[in-house]
Structure formats: C-alpha cells, structure tokens
Write a protein that holds these residues in place. Structure first.
Motif, PDB file in Angstrom:
ATOM      1  N   SER A  13       0.837  -1.197   0.180  1.00  0.00           N
ATOM      2  CA  SER A  13      -0.116  -0.009   0.038  1.00  0.00           C
ATOM      3  C   SER A  13       0.819   1.254   0.066  1.00  0.00           C
ATOM      4  O   SER A  13       0.472   2.178  -0.550  1.00  0.00           O
ATOM      5  CB  SER A  13      -1.104  -0.129   1.200  1.00  0.00           C
ATOM      6  OG  SER A  13      -0.325  -0.480   2.409  1.00  0.00           O
ATOM      7  N   ASN A  14       1.972   1.242   0.515  1.00  0.00           N
ATOM      8  CA  ASN A  14       2.857   2.518   0.765  1.00  0.00           C
ATOM      9  C   ASN A  14       4.168   2.479  -0.061  1.00  0.00           C
ATOM     10  O   ASN A  14       5.089   3.503   0.214  1.00  0.00           O
ATOM     11  CB  ASN A  14       3.020   2.509   2.224  1.00  0.00           C
ATOM     12  CG  ASN A  14       1.864   3.028   3.034  1.00  0.00           C
ATOM     13  OD1 ASN A  14       0.866   2.155   3.229  1.00  0.00           O
ATOM     14  ND2 ASN A  14       1.555   4.078   3.357  1.00  0.00           N
ATOM     15  N   MET A  17       4.981   3.793  -2.700  1.00  0.00           N
ATOM     16  CA  MET A  17       5.018   4.963  -3.318  1.00  0.00           C
ATOM     17  C   MET A  17       5.700   6.011  -2.475  1.00  0.00           C
ATOM     18  O   MET A  17       6.773   6.891  -2.683  1.00  0.00           O
ATOM     19  CB  MET A  17       3.923   5.605  -3.963  1.00  0.00           C
ATOM     20  CG  MET A  17       2.712   5.980  -3.244  1.00  0.00           C
ATOM     21  SD  MET A  17       2.041   4.725  -2.344  1.00  0.00           S
ATOM     22  CE  MET A  17       1.044   3.853  -3.277  1.00  0.00           C
ATOM     23  N   ASP A  18       5.244   5.923  -1.327  1.00  0.00           N
ATOM     24  CA  ASP A  18       5.822   7.008  -0.055  1.00  0.00           C
ATOM     25  C   ASP A  18       7.443   6.779   0.030  1.00  0.00           C
ATOM     26  O   ASP A  18       8.186   7.622   0.059  1.00  0.00           O
ATOM     27  CB  ASP A  18       5.164   6.579   1.419  1.00  0.00           C
ATOM     28  CG  ASP A  18       3.687   6.999   1.265  1.00  0.00           C
ATOM     29  OD1 ASP A  18       3.404   7.936   0.189  1.00  0.00           O
ATOM     30  OD2 ASP A  18       2.837   6.787   2.075  1.00  0.00           O
TER      31      ASP A  18
END
Lengths: 331, 127
Positions: B55-56, B58-59
C-alpha cells in the motif's frame, strides 16, 4: 440542535462499521450486503418517486420567465430565458442543470442606513454549489476505475486532468481539495448566516455532513492512511459482476467510507437530494412559452354543459319574434 | 396533457447510465481478472514488510528520491537492520526485474500512471 443531532448521526454511522469490521468481523455485511441493499433501495426508491411525479398532470404552460417572449417580428425575443421552441427549452434546461443559472440570479436583501432596503447580487452560494456539484460528479466518474476492467481511456484522461498540477504523491486531485472547501463553505453558511440558520433543518445539515464524511474518508484513504487498493478493486469488481468476494486485507477505514456511501445511496430517495432528478422537472424552466401559438387543454377539465346564444335563439325564436325582439338569424 | 412519456424516457436514460459499469464489464468479459504478480528473485525479504510495500511503496520511493537528490543520503536502514542502497534501478529493480509482470500489473489494473519511468530506465529493456 439539528446540527448536534446530525453530527451525532454521522458519529454513529462512522462507529458502526468501525466496530462491525474491526471487532466483529462483519466484512461480508459491510462489504456486500449493505452496499447491495443500498443500491436496490436507491434504484427502486428513485424509480418509484419519479413515476409518481410523472403521473401529475401538466395542465398549462407557466410562462414565468426572465426575458421578452416571442412577439412581433420587430421585438427581439430573449431566446434563452423565454424560449418558445423545444430546442430553446433544451438550451435553457442545459444552462440550468449544468450551470445553475437560476441560482446565479441569487440576490441578498440588506437593510442599510436610512433605513433603506437594498438588493445586491450574491454569487457565493452559486459558486459554492457549482464547485461542489462539479467536483462530486468528477469524483463519482473517477471511481469508475474500481468497477471496470480494463479501465476506459476517458477515466485515465479525467484523472490526468484532475491531477494537472502534479503536487504531492499520490498526485493531489484538484477536485478533492475543491469539494472539501465547497462543502465546508456550504456548511458554515448554514451555521453563521442567521437567516439561513433559521430555516435550516436536520435534513439540511445531515446530507452536508454525510458528504463531508465521505470526502474526508476518501481523502484519508488516498493520501494518508493508504490501503491495498487492488484488494478494494477486487471487492468492487465482485460487486459489479454479481459474484461478490471479500478480500481479507482491507482496513476498517475503507469500510467506513463504503458504509457512508451506502448510507448516502439509501438516504437519497427519501430526501431533498431528489433534486437531482427533480431539477429536470422544474415547471418554470422546462416548458416552452408557446401558450399563444398552441392551445394547452387542462386534462381534468369537467365537461361543462354549455348553452350558447345561437342555441338559445333557436329554442325561443318564435317567442322572441312575437315579442318583437331583435334576432340574429331571422327566417 | 401529461409529460409521462418524456419523464419515462429520461428515467430510462438515467438507468442506462447508472448501470453502465454492469454492461461494460459484461461486454468486456474481464470482470474476474485479478493481477497476478510474478516474483523472479531468490531473495527472501524486501526492504519493508509486504503489507507496507503493497500500500505504501510510493511513499518510500518518494522519500528515497528526496533524500538522495537533496541530501545525498544513499543508505537505507531497513526495518530489520539491513542496509540498502536507496535506488529504484539498482535496489528495487534488482529483485523485481520484471517490470511488465510486476509493477505494471497492478498499475494497469488500477489505472495508475507513475512518473518514475519518465527518468528511470528499465535495465532489462535496455540490454
């Protein structure tokens, strides 16, 4: 009081799925059963109410208008505001539905020193309403990506335009910011404008707060508390293809978002939100002003028994002639 | 006069539009498609737990880019104490060298168009 009640209602609506999916493992209820029930309620309720409206007779034209009607050839007709043809009416309706032309004419009354009453133009409500509705439409259409495989090209284009400024990661959508700002304005207007507060009811505050809740949870899901969106699309595709599946790695925040949307759909046919179909039936906007060209007969006209002068004279002609009364037809 | 026929036509148009996703997927026949990721590496672990990466990621990549480009800080200490080079091409694509069968699968499914590849090359495709 209405505000407090609405806030309380929203709080309950947030807590229900939080407990339901966070503690009680009711993912199937909140992910499948409630969304289906909400959609069915939305469609059936909507059809029922619109058909009920459709049964209302339209006895005559309402020529209330804001411009010169069609008259003599040397008098210029205001074709947009006072159309006399079908296509003219379509144009007026398009301006109404797409750009809220009636609301654009909104005025505000003020008592100034003197005392003197003044009417001034007030475009803020129009601007807020337009910003909200267009953002909501674009966001609604963008969500099609969760219900379509492959995602159509025009959804990509819409996303690209919406994220035009390429700020942040994931790229911030302009509509996300605009819808929050517009809803906040529309809500605060009801709180701080004493005239509007006086006429505001719970069914004015509740939908606004509900929409704010939906926008806020959606924004949280996209930018702050990210979740596995592939799993969410699996859920969406399952719902749309009538083979529901509930992936297990979806967080409670998503179920809150989905539940609030379900509540919006279910609440829709029972509320003032029915202005969505209703705007198309605005009687002063959707009728061509052609009363002077065509006769519109009232469908519930009682068949009145008439007795015209001609018939009267036929009946009493001999007596009238004997009394020396003038006759129109003397034979 | 009644406007019933016109209203019913309008209602039908609305119903077609609102149920469009159903027809679209029936016609497309891909409603049951799920992205199937291929792992082409012997490595046992990623730079962060799978849930977080799903889910993360890209962060993380965004942080890496900023730290490398702005502070020349190239060393990443992972959650279990391993050190990695902060590099999309050299670290991520080292294990996940199959962009088409890994990155693109979900990105296409979700209609995400990351601008990573505006600058970064894909080693496999260059060779």
């Amino acid at each position: 009081m209405s505000v407090v009640l609405s806030l309380f209602a929203i709080a309950v609506l947030v807590i229900l799925p939080l407990i339901g999916t966070g503690l009680l493992q009711l993912e199937y209820l909140f992910g499948v059963i409630i969304p289906y029930a909400a959609i069915i309620l939305f469609l059936v309720g909507m059809i029922y109410r619109i058909l009920k409206w459709a049964n209302v007779p339209v006895p005559f034209r309402i020529p209330t208008s804001c411009g010169q009607q069609q008259s003599l050839s040397w008098i210029k007709q205001n074709e947009l505001d006072n159309p006399s043809t079908f296509w003219g009416t379509v144009k007026r309706m398009a301006l109404e539905v797409l750009f809220f032309r009636s609301l654009f004419r909104n005025t505000k009354v003020e008592l100034r020193e003197g005392p003197r009453i003044s009417y001034t133009s007030d475009k803020w409500l129009w601007l807020g309403a337009l910003a909200f509705h267009w953002s909501f439409l674009i966001i609604f259409v963008r969500h099609f990506k969760f219900f379509a495989e492959p995602v159509p090209i025009w959804v990509d284009t819409l996303q690209l335009l919406d994220g035009f400024f390429q700020i942040g990661l994931p790229i911030i959508y302009v509509t996300d910011a605009v819808i929050l700002a517009a809803l906040t304005y529309l809500f605060l207007r009801r709180i701080f404008n004493p005239l509007v507060r006086y006429i505001s009811l719970i069914n004015d505050y509740f939908p606004l707060l509900l929409l704010m809740g939906i926008a806020a949870t959606g924004i949280l899901l996209r930018y702050f508390l990210k979740t596995d969106i592939v799993a969410i699309k699996e859920l969406g595709m399952g719902l749309i293809s009538l083979h529901p599946v509930v992936p297990d790695n979806i967080g409670a925040l998503f179920y809150i978002h989905l539940f609030l949307v379900s509540v919006l759909f279910a609440y829709f046919p029972f509320s003032k939100l029915m202005h969505m179909p209703g705007v198309f039936l605005s009687p002063t906007r959707n009728m061509a002003n052609n009363s002077r060209m065509r006769r519109h007969i009232n469908p519930w006209n009682y068949p009145v028994k008439t007795h015209t002068y001609e018939e009267y004279e036929d009946e009493f002609r001999d007596l009238m002639r004997a009394a020396g009364l003038p006759l129109e037809k003397d034979k | 006069m009644q406007d019933k026929s016109k209203i019913v036509i309008g209602l039908l148009i609305f119903l077609v539009i609102i149920t469009f996703p159903i027809w679209y997927n029936l016609a497309g026949g891909k409603a049951t498609y799920r992205p199937d990721l291929k792992y082409v590496t012997d490595a046992k672990e990623c730079v962060a737990p799978t849930d977080y990466m799903t889910s993360n990621h890209m962060d993380l990549l965004n942080e890496w880019r900023d730290e490398v480009v702005r502070d020349k800080d190239r060393v990443y200490m992972s959650f279990n104490g391993n050190k990695y080079d902060k590099s999309l091409t050299n670290t991520c694509l080292d294990c996940h060298s199959n962009k088409a069968d890994f990155c693109d699968k979900c990105h296409d499914y979700m209609s995400v168009d990351p601008y990573c590849w505006d600058c970064h090359i894909i080693p496999e495709e260059v060779h």
